[in-house]
Design a protein around this motif. Structure first.
Motif, short mmCIF file in Angstrom:
data_model
loop_
_atom_site.label_atom_id
_atom_site.label_comp_id
_atom_site.label_asym_id
_atom_site.label_seq_id
_atom_site.Cartn_x
_atom_site.Cartn_y
_atom_site.Cartn_z
N MET A 44 17.03 -24.29 -71.66
CA MET A 44 17.65 -25.00 -70.98
C MET A 44 19.32 -25.82 -72.61
O MET A 44 18.00 -26.67 -73.23
N ILE A 45 20.20 -25.74 -71.92
CA ILE A 45 21.22 -26.03 -72.68
C ILE A 45 21.69 -27.88 -72.27
O ILE A 45 22.22 -27.91 -71.03
N LEU A 46 21.63 -28.60 -73.33
CA LEU A 46 21.80 -30.11 -73.34
C LEU A 46 23.22 -30.44 -73.89
O LEU A 46 23.24 -30.47 -75.23
N CYS A 47 24.26 -30.15 -73.05
CA CYS A 47 25.78 -31.28 -73.30
C CYS A 47 26.10 -32.42 -73.69
O CYS A 47 25.57 -33.15 -71.71
N VAL A 48 26.30 -32.62 -74.50
CA VAL A 48 27.03 -34.47 -74.34
C VAL A 48 27.65 -34.62 -74.58
O VAL A 48 28.49 -34.08 -76.36
N GLY A 49 28.48 -35.60 -74.27
CA GLY A 49 30.12 -36.20 -74.91
C GLY A 49 31.05 -36.62 -73.55
O GLY A 49 30.71 -36.75 -72.40
N GLU A 50 32.38 -35.94 -74.22
CA GLU A 50 33.42 -35.96 -73.03
C GLU A 50 33.84 -35.37 -71.77
O GLU A 50 33.52 -34.03 -71.81
N ILE A 51 33.96 -36.20 -71.62
CA ILE A 51 34.30 -35.11 -69.64
C ILE A 51 35.39 -35.91 -69.11
O ILE A 51 34.98 -37.12 -69.51
#
Length: 300
Positions: A1-8
């Motif tokens: 799994m790829i965990l993406c963190v930051g701006e939305i």
């Protein structure tokens, strides 16, 4: 799994009609775009971000819930508005940005549980949070935690002069974060900003460089390859780099640096080239992500 963190955030894409500018609201934010792209390309993904308790936040929460992400941790901030990016397109579909981002929600991020971190193979970190001290501390802490847990760390430069008004100071901040990443994505312009000598010196990292209509290149441990992309007529290049990077990371998921042969890396970035190019055929960063069938047809 790829965990993406930051701006939305919401991309407000402007069009001139009869002398008036009309804005179309689209979901965006580079790490959120990557999370959606990874899932679209058949790999489990998760996203962690923050929006305000406002109309735009409602829109983004609903949109994110409908994307089928394997895990969504979206903080609703009662004290801050959702971040907006106003986008202007030229006749070639290329864009310039102007951000509405004064004490907005995107860099006030929730803590990530050890359980969620433990289920990730790659932790991908967005860059807009680096403009604020709180965001910088969050990014460094997360990247250190990810390495301690044996995860690969990915970082997209995504340098925005509208956010970082002091370029010299921003480059210094970025370099400290780049040092903590295993995979780093630059655009051709960003290589000039950071200096070719510096980028060439990132020898132990996988460096992916997007070259627009000329494709991309990768560098890793003294080897490098330049890869052409497919020919398309862009409608909107917003999010093309994110679609490219989602394609690359989706092909690297479940691998480790010991497996990164020339062939594997070239195949991953060729896949990313096709994802990014096809994504320019519609407006917005996410709404026109290509399907697996469309990608397979263009790969031949």
């Amino acid at each position: 799994m790829i965990l993406c963190v930051g701006e939305i955030l919401a991309d407000m894409i402007g069009t001139v009609r009869d002398g008036q500018v009309y804005y179309e609201r689209k979901a965006g934010g580079a790490p959120f775009n990557v999370a959606c792209g990874v899932r679209q390309f058949g790999v489990p993904s998760a996203f962690v971000g923050s929006v305000g308790c406002d109309l735009i936040g409602d829109f983004l929460e609903k949109f994110a819930q409908e994307r089928g992400l394997d895990e969504l941790c979206l903080r609703r901030d009662e004290n801050r508005n959702t971040t907006l990016a106003f986008v202007q397109l030229d006749e070639n579909g290329d864009r310039s940005f102007c951000f509405y981002r004064k004490n907005t929600a995107d860099y006030h991020l929730p803590e990530i549980s050890d359980d969620l971190l433990g289920r990730a193979d790659i932790v991908h970190v967005g860059s807009l949070m680096l403009s604020e001290e709180e965001g910088r501390a969050y990014a460094v802490s997360l990247m250190n935690r990810a390495h301690a847990a044996g995860k690969l760390v990915s970082f997209d430069i995504n340098f925005r002069t509208d956010i970082f008004r002091n370029e010299e100071e921003a480059v210094s901040v970025y370099r400290k974060v780049i040092a903590l990443a295993d995979i780093v994505k630059f655009s051709e312009d960003e290589v000039e900003t950071f200096g070719a000598e510096y980028v060439n010196g990132l020898n132990e990292k996988l460096v992916c460089i997007t070259l627009g209509k000329d494709g991309c290149m990768w560098r890793y441990r003294g080897a490098e390859r330049r890869l052409a992309t497919i020919d398309v007529k862009p409608v909107d290049t917003t999010g093309a780099g994110d679609a490219f990077y989602a394609g690359v990371l989706s092909r690297l998921d479940g691998t480790n640096p010991g497996q990164w042969t020339d062939r594997l890396l070239s195949d991953a970035l060729t896949y990313g080239n096709v994802c990014g190019a096809l994504n320019t055929l519609g407006r917005g960063a996410i709404d026109h992500l290509p399907t697996l069938e469309e990608i397979a047809r263009r790969l031949g």
